[in-house]
Motif scaffolding. Structure first.
Motif, PDB file in Angstrom:
ATOM      1  N   MET A 172      15.043  -1.175  -4.591  1.00 50.16           N
ATOM      2  CA  MET A 172      15.113  -1.448  -3.157  1.00 50.16           C
ATOM      3  C   MET A 172      15.630  -0.196  -2.460  1.00 50.16           C
ATOM      4  O   MET A 172      16.293   0.642  -3.055  1.00 50.16           O
ATOM      5  CB  MET A 172      15.968  -2.683  -2.850  1.00 50.16           C
ATOM      6  CG  MET A 172      17.461  -2.520  -2.905  1.00 50.16           C
ATOM      7  SD  MET A 172      18.357  -4.090  -2.586  1.00 50.16           S
ATOM      8  CE  MET A 172      18.455  -4.114  -0.797  1.00 50.16           C
ATOM      9  N   GLY A 173      15.267  -0.037  -1.201  1.00 47.40           N
ATOM     10  CA  GLY A 173      15.700   1.149  -0.469  1.00 47.40           C
ATOM     11  C   GLY A 173      14.724   2.301  -0.552  1.00 47.40           C
ATOM     12  O   GLY A 173      14.896   3.306   0.124  1.00 47.40           O
ATOM     13  N   THR A 174      13.661   2.159  -1.375  1.00 43.22           N
ATOM     14  CA  THR A 174      12.708   3.255  -1.553  1.00 43.22           C
ATOM     15  C   THR A 174      11.417   2.994  -0.774  1.00 43.22           C
ATOM     16  O   THR A 174      11.172   1.889  -0.296  1.00 43.22           O
ATOM     17  CB  THR A 174      12.339   3.414  -3.039  1.00 43.22           C
ATOM     18  OG1 THR A 174      11.716   2.193  -3.481  1.00 43.22           O
ATOM     19  CG2 THR A 174      13.573   3.683  -3.899  1.00 43.22           C
ATOM     20  N   VAL A 175      10.573   4.015  -0.681  1.00 44.63           N
ATOM     21  CA  VAL A 175       9.247   3.841  -0.060  1.00 44.63           C
ATOM     22  C   VAL A 175       8.414   2.864  -0.889  1.00 44.63           C
ATOM     23  O   VAL A 175       7.681   2.034  -0.342  1.00 44.63           O
ATOM     24  CB  VAL A 175       8.524   5.202   0.086  1.00 44.63           C
ATOM     25  CG1 VAL A 175       7.130   5.002   0.669  1.00 44.63           C
ATOM     26  CG2 VAL A 175       9.333   6.144   0.976  1.00 44.63           C
ATOM     27  N   GLU A 176       8.544   2.930  -2.208  1.00 44.50           N
ATOM     28  CA  GLU A 176       7.855   1.969  -3.076  1.00 44.50           C
ATOM     29  C   GLU A 176       8.221   0.536  -2.669  1.00 44.50           C
ATOM     30  O   GLU A 176       7.360  -0.343  -2.593  1.00 44.50           O
ATOM     31  CB  GLU A 176       8.238   2.205  -4.539  1.00 44.50           C
ATOM     32  CG  GLU A 176       7.782   1.132  -5.511  1.00 44.50           C
ATOM     33  CD  GLU A 176       6.284   1.099  -5.781  1.00 44.50           C
ATOM     34  OE1 GLU A 176       5.824   0.128  -6.415  1.00 44.50           O
ATOM     35  OE2 GLU A 176       5.558   2.032  -5.361  1.00 44.50           O
ATOM     36  N   ALA A 177       9.504   0.309  -2.410  1.00 44.04           N
ATOM     37  CA  ALA A 177       9.965  -1.020  -2.010  1.00 44.04           C
ATOM     38  C   ALA A 177       9.313  -1.451  -0.699  1.00 44.04           C
ATOM     39  O   ALA A 177       8.900  -2.603  -0.536  1.00 44.04           O
ATOM     40  CB  ALA A 177      11.487  -1.014  -1.863  1.00 44.04           C
ATOM     41  N   ALA A 178       9.198  -0.520   0.255  1.00 45.43           N
ATOM     42  CA  ALA A 178       8.571  -0.831   1.547  1.00 45.43           C
ATOM     43  C   ALA A 178       7.094  -1.175   1.374  1.00 45.43           C
ATOM     44  O   ALA A 178       6.601  -2.178   1.908  1.00 45.43           O
ATOM     45  CB  ALA A 178       8.736   0.350   2.503  1.00 45.43           C
ATOM     46  N   LEU A 179       6.375  -0.342   0.617  1.00 45.30           N
ATOM     47  CA  LEU A 179       4.940  -0.578   0.395  1.00 45.30           C
ATOM     48  C   LEU A 179       4.710  -1.907  -0.316  1.00 45.30           C
ATOM     49  O   LEU A 179       3.844  -2.692   0.069  1.00 45.30           O
ATOM     50  CB  LEU A 179       4.341   0.564  -0.430  1.00 45.30           C
ATOM     51  CG  LEU A 179       4.294   1.949   0.219  1.00 45.30           C
ATOM     52  CD1 LEU A 179       3.894   2.997  -0.817  1.00 45.30           C
ATOM     53  CD2 LEU A 179       3.339   1.984   1.409  1.00 45.30           C
ATOM     54  N   ALA A 180       5.507  -2.168  -1.360  1.00 46.99           N
ATOM     55  CA  ALA A 180       5.350  -3.395  -2.140  1.00 46.99           C
ATOM     56  C   ALA A 180       5.665  -4.625  -1.295  1.00 46.99           C
ATOM     57  O   ALA A 180       4.988  -5.658  -1.393  1.00 46.99           O
ATOM     58  CB  ALA A 180       6.246  -3.352  -3.379  1.00 46.99           C
ATOM     59  N   SER A 181       6.681  -4.521  -0.441  1.00 49.79           N
ATOM     60  CA  SER A 181       7.039  -5.646   0.424  1.00 49.79           C
ATOM     61  C   SER A 181       5.940  -5.924   1.450  1.00 49.79           C
ATOM     62  O   SER A 181       5.585  -7.082   1.691  1.00 49.79           O
ATOM     63  CB  SER A 181       8.370  -5.355   1.132  1.00 49.79           C
ATOM     64  OG  SER A 181       8.689  -6.393   2.030  1.00 49.79           O
ATOM     65  N   GLY A 182       5.388  -4.867   2.051  1.00 47.14           N
ATOM     66  CA  GLY A 182       4.298  -5.041   3.007  1.00 47.14           C
ATOM     67  C   GLY A 182       3.097  -5.718   2.376  1.00 47.14           C
ATOM     68  O   GLY A 182       2.468  -6.612   2.949  1.00 47.14           O
ATOM     69  N   LEU A 183       2.800  -5.290   1.150  1.00 51.66           N
ATOM     70  CA  LEU A 183       1.683  -5.856   0.391  1.00 51.66           C
ATOM     71  C   LEU A 183       1.935  -7.335   0.104  1.00 51.66           C
ATOM     72  O   LEU A 183       1.028  -8.183   0.255  1.00 51.66           O
ATOM     73  CB  LEU A 183       1.559  -5.073  -0.925  1.00 51.66           C
ATOM     74  CG  LEU A 183       0.246  -5.060  -1.673  1.00 51.66           C
ATOM     75  CD1 LEU A 183      -0.896  -4.598  -0.778  1.00 51.66           C
ATOM     76  CD2 LEU A 183       0.362  -4.153  -2.900  1.00 51.66           C
ATOM     77  N   GLU A 184       3.152  -7.642  -0.300  1.00 54.70           N
ATOM     78  CA  GLU A 184       3.507  -9.033  -0.629  1.00 54.70           C
ATOM     79  C   GLU A 184       3.422  -9.941   0.608  1.00 54.70           C
ATOM     80  O   GLU A 184       2.914 -11.062   0.542  1.00 54.70           O
ATOM     81  CB  GLU A 184       4.915  -9.079  -1.222  1.00 54.70           C
ATOM     82  CG  GLU A 184       5.325 -10.461  -1.693  1.00 54.70           C
ATOM     83  CD  GLU A 184       6.796 -10.574  -2.118  1.00 54.70           C
ATOM     84  OE1 GLU A 184       7.143 -11.615  -2.665  1.00 54.70           O
ATOM     85  OE2 GLU A 184       7.552  -9.611  -1.898  1.00 54.70           O
ATOM     86  N   THR A 185       3.929  -9.445   1.741  1.00 51.42           N
ATOM     87  CA  THR A 185       3.901 -10.241   2.972  1.00 51.42           C
ATOM     88  C   THR A 185       2.465 -10.533   3.394  1.00 51.42           C
ATOM     89  O   THR A 185       2.128 -11.673   3.751  1.00 51.42           O
ATOM     90  CB  THR A 185       4.661  -9.512   4.102  1.00 51.42           C
ATOM     91  OG1 THR A 185       5.972  -9.172   3.642  1.00 51.42           O
ATOM     92  CG2 THR A 185       4.783 -10.372   5.346  1.00 51.42           C
ATOM     93  N   ALA A 186       1.618  -9.517   3.355  1.00 55.60           N
ATOM     94  CA  ALA A 186       0.210  -9.710   3.709  1.00 55.60           C
ATOM     95  C   ALA A 186      -0.438 -10.714   2.752  1.00 55.60           C
ATOM     96  O   ALA A 186      -1.183 -11.610   3.185  1.00 55.60           O
ATOM     97  CB  ALA A 186      -0.535  -8.381   3.648  1.00 55.60           C
ATOM     98  N   GLY A 187      -0.126 -10.594   1.466  1.00 55.96           N
ATOM     99  CA  GLY A 187      -0.680 -11.499   0.464  1.00 55.96           C
ATOM    100  C   GLY A 187      -0.310 -12.944   0.716  1.00 55.96           C
ATOM    101  O   GLY A 187      -1.138 -13.858   0.561  1.00 55.96           O
ATOM    102  N   MET A 188       0.941 -13.176   1.137  1.00 59.86           N
ATOM    103  CA  MET A 188       1.393 -14.544   1.425  1.00 59.86           C
ATOM    104  C   MET A 188       0.611 -15.154   2.584  1.00 59.86           C
ATOM    105  O   MET A 188       0.232 -16.317   2.562  1.00 59.86           O
ATOM    106  CB  MET A 188       2.897 -14.554   1.734  1.00 59.86           C
ATOM    107  CG  MET A 188       3.755 -14.359   0.500  1.00 59.86           C
ATOM    108  SD  MET A 188       5.524 -14.694   0.801  1.00 59.86           S
ATOM    109  CE  MET A 188       5.930 -13.459   2.011  1.00 59.86           C
ATOM    110  N   ILE A 189       0.333 -14.346   3.596  1.00 61.71           N
ATOM    111  CA  ILE A 189      -0.446 -14.832   4.754  1.00 61.71           C
ATOM    112  C   ILE A 189      -1.878 -15.147   4.336  1.00 61.71           C
ATOM    113  O   ILE A 189      -2.440 -16.180   4.694  1.00 61.71           O
ATOM    114  CB  ILE A 189      -0.430 -13.776   5.888  1.00 61.71           C
ATOM    115  CG1 ILE A 189       0.982 -13.685   6.508  1.00 61.71           C
ATOM    116  CG2 ILE A 189      -1.470 -14.113   6.965  1.00 61.71           C
ATOM    117  CD1 ILE A 189       1.145 -12.566   7.511  1.00 61.71           C
ATOM    118  N   LEU A 190      -2.459 -14.254   3.541  1.00 61.38           N
ATOM    119  CA  LEU A 190      -3.865 -14.431   3.155  1.00 61.38           C
ATOM    120  C   LEU A 190      -4.058 -15.596   2.199  1.00 61.38           C
ATOM    121  O   LEU A 190      -5.152 -16.181   2.152  1.00 61.38           O
ATOM    122  CB  LEU A 190      -4.404 -13.131   2.541  1.00 61.38           C
ATOM    123  CG  LEU A 190      -4.450 -11.926   3.494  1.00 61.38           C
ATOM    124  CD1 LEU A 190      -4.893 -10.669   2.752  1.00 61.38           C
ATOM    125  CD2 LEU A 190      -5.373 -12.198   4.683  1.00 61.38           C
TER     126      LEU A 190
END
Length: 423
Positions: free
Chosen positions: A403-421
């Protein structure tokens, strides 16, 4: 309403917001990004090549560990990584020494960590298990790592969240993107535009309102945008400034259980790499640690750019809160003059370009990145749920190790979009 006609507003054009936007737009959703700054990237901020000789990063710079989402995105973008090589040195006030990774009590530390079942703060953990004077060196080293690397407060930081990092002794790989993180952001933003995402820059969100199943997002300048759903990807401290509907406000309050750290970063470009011209045995120096005002420095090794980057993280950065960028640059030069035993004036004369950012003073960041307290995992689990019209995403909600990294941000964005879809 059919899913594909849904209009989603994403607040924040950092890594999480762009990643979520691309994923949703590719799946046919209508997406608008509202960004307070006049640029994309958030806490990723490249500096001018004309000043530094390459696209230097005044914010996020390293790719930590495996970072599968980051590495996959870089492959798509045709961007390559350069692994960090070289040696780490310390300056103890009188002499330089190669940093020894080994502590005589390391095996004992690992044994206690392995058996730990109840989470407690780092300060409590050290007090309970390693209070004796024989552990002074190890305690100091751990506290320095927690404050400097994790930008965290040992009195609040979770021991269990940091256990893996300590167990591998910080040995996971680090790399830089050739072309910097800005190149990755440019790729993501272009991909978003190609899939029809609308960008509204210079739009700081002041309020999100819900009425009769429809959402309205109000910008500080007075613009109002209607939508069906909102994803908030702003840094944690900014959540307090946005008026939210009652259920979202109750969730946002849980952000107080997640730590958020400050970082000061200073880049100094000189006419030549004088630090290894003076000392041939340190030509492969990458990191340099000391107890100076700006305690951590790194080079561009194996690149030969004559640039030193200074770093100061954690709660003690508050001591320099009053300094403007020039004051921070001066503090950096003073620290280097003391470490290397050279005159400050000669360093100042040799300086070609400089930049300093206290991320706590950036109005749209108010700090650098998040870290875990013993209550963070529970807060993240609730905040990351897709159970309303307002969703939360970003590096602070990532439940993996980094957590706290760019990887964490990218992975979280991906996960949020996935939940909506998937709904």
């Amino acid at each position: 309403m059919s899913g594909s006609s849904e209009h989603i507003i994403i607040v924040g054009a950092g890594a999480a917001g762009l990643m979520a936007a691309r994923e949703l737009a590719r799946a046919g959703r209508t997406v608008t990004i509202l960004e307070a700054r006049e640029r994309c990237g958030g806490r990723i901020r490249p500096l001018p090549v004309s000043e530094f000789g390459y696209p230097a990063d005044s914010g996020a710079e390293f790719v930590h560990g495996e970072a599968p989402v980051t590495r996959g995105l870089l492959r798509e973008a045709g961007l390559s990584l350069q692994e960090i090589e070289g040696t780490q040195w310390s300056f103890d006030g009188t002499a330089f020494s190669r940093e020894s990774r080994h502590d005589p009590h390391e095996a004992e530390l690992h044994a206690v960590l392995r058996d730990l079942t109840e989470d407690l703060t780092v300060a409590d953990f050290l007090r309970r298990h390693f209070a004796g004077p024989e552990y002074d060196g190890m305690r100091n080293s751990i506290e320095r790592m927690v404050e400097g690397y994790d930008a965290a407060d040992p009195a609040r930081a979770s021991t269990l969240a940091l256990r893996e990092e300590w167990m591998d002794g910080g040995h996971h790989t680090q790399a830089r993107i050739v072309g910097g993180y800005g190149a990755m952001i440019d790729f993501l933003a272009a991909a978003c535009r190609s899939h029809g995402v609308t960008f509204r820059l210079g739009c700081a969100v002041a309020a999100i309102e819900e009425a009769g199943g429809a959402m309205a997002v109000r910008c500080a300048g007075g613009d109002v945008h209607a939508c069906d759903r909102v994803i908030l990807t702003v840094p944690l401290p900014l959540l307090r400034d946005i008026a939210l509907p009652a259920t979202a406000r109750a969730k946002a309050a849980l952000a107080d259980d997640i730590g958020f750290g400050s970082v000061i970063k200073i880049l100094l470009r000189f006419t030549s790499p004088w630090w290894h011209e003076r000392e041939p045995d340190r030509t492969d120096m990458t990191f340099l640690l000391s107890d100076q005002t700006i305690p951590v420095w790194w080079t561009r090794y194996p690149d030969q750019h004559p640039i030193l980057t200074g770093w100061f993280g954690g709660p003690r950065t508050a001591e320099l809160a009053q300094l403007d960028p020039q004051g921070l640059i001066d503090a950096g030069l003073d620290s280097l003059a003391t470490i290397f035993g050279v005159s400050r004036d000669s360093l100042a004369r040799d300086l070609v370009a400089s930049a300093a950012t206290n991320w706590a003073r950036d109005p749209f960041a108010r700090g650098a990145y998040s870290w875990a307290t013993p209550r963070t995992r529970e807060a993240q689990a609730i905040l990351a749920r897709a159970d309303g019209a307002v969703l939360f995403s970003g590096e602070a909600l990532y439940r993996g190790r980094d957590m706290g990294t760019v990887e964490a941000a990218l992975a979280s964005g991906l996960e949020t979009a996935g939940m909506i879809l998937r709904r």
